[in-house]
Design a protein around this motif. Structure first.
Motif: not given
Length: 202
Positions: A5-22
């Motif tokens: 089976p083909e290995e899953k191509e993973h994805r990566h992100f960086k986020l600026h989490k704002p105030y007030g979010y979980l």
């Protein structure tokens, strides 16, 4: 012979989490602001570690559990900018660097030695959605604190322990991955995370 089976191509992100979010995608409480409200992340995306609801800044996300484990290693530094109540003293900075007693659950815990220094000028950050109190209530100052552990609300508890409660907390770096100019609520997809270890405090 069966094809592998083909290995899953993973994805990566960086986020600026704002105030007030979980720092999560699902919550049993209604009317909470969640990460999925900010971006259409692919199925299986997980936040690596957390920032509490009142904290802001760099949050890394991935679909790869192995990548999550690498980021959460104790050798990986996490740097925060904290705006504190009052003009922080050299003595308080020394205490932070050496480790201070904080409460973790119902027990006392001494934090590991860390890096801590005063920022001579306020960092260039976007205004927070909820206003910080103004100078009429007394002066404030900014400090950089770099830790390699992540107890619940640790940095806030550390500054309070030395007499300078945190008014605003922004994570600006994890390993060698920086928040940079990413604005609150913005997401950037990346090929991987730079996690070069710059020093251990163990």
């Amino acid at each position: 012979m069966q094809d592998q089976p083909e290995e899953k191509e993973h994805r990566h992100f960086k986020l600026h989490k704002p105030y007030g979010y979980l720092s999560q995608f699902v919550c049993e409480h209604k009317n909470k602001k969640l990460l999925g409200d900010l971006y259409d992340f692919p199925e299986g995306t997980m936040a690596i570690g957390r920032l509490d609801q009142d904290s802001e800044g760099l949050l890394l996300l991935t679909t790869d559990g192995k990548m999550s484990e690498q980021v959460r290693r104790k050798e990986v530094e996490k740097e925060y900018y904290a705006q504190v109540d009052g003009l922080i003293t050299d003595e308080a900075l020394d205490q932070l660097q050496q480790g201070v007693e904080i409460s973790v659950g119902k027990q006392q815990y001494k934090t590991h030695p860390c890096k801590a220094f005063r920022l001579e000028t306020a960092p260039d950050l976007a205004a927070r959605s909820r206003k910080i109190r103004d100078d009429r209530h007394g002066p404030t100052s900014w400090v950089s604190i770099t830790v390699t552990e992540g107890k619940f609300r640790q940095v806030r508890k550390m500054t309070a322990a030395v007499g300078f409660p945190t008014l605003r907390l922004v994570r600006v770096r994890i390993g060698a991955t920086f928040l940079g100019a990413l604005q609150p609520g913005a997401v950037e997809e990346v090929e991987d995370f730079a996690l070069s270890v710059e020093g251990s405090f163990q």
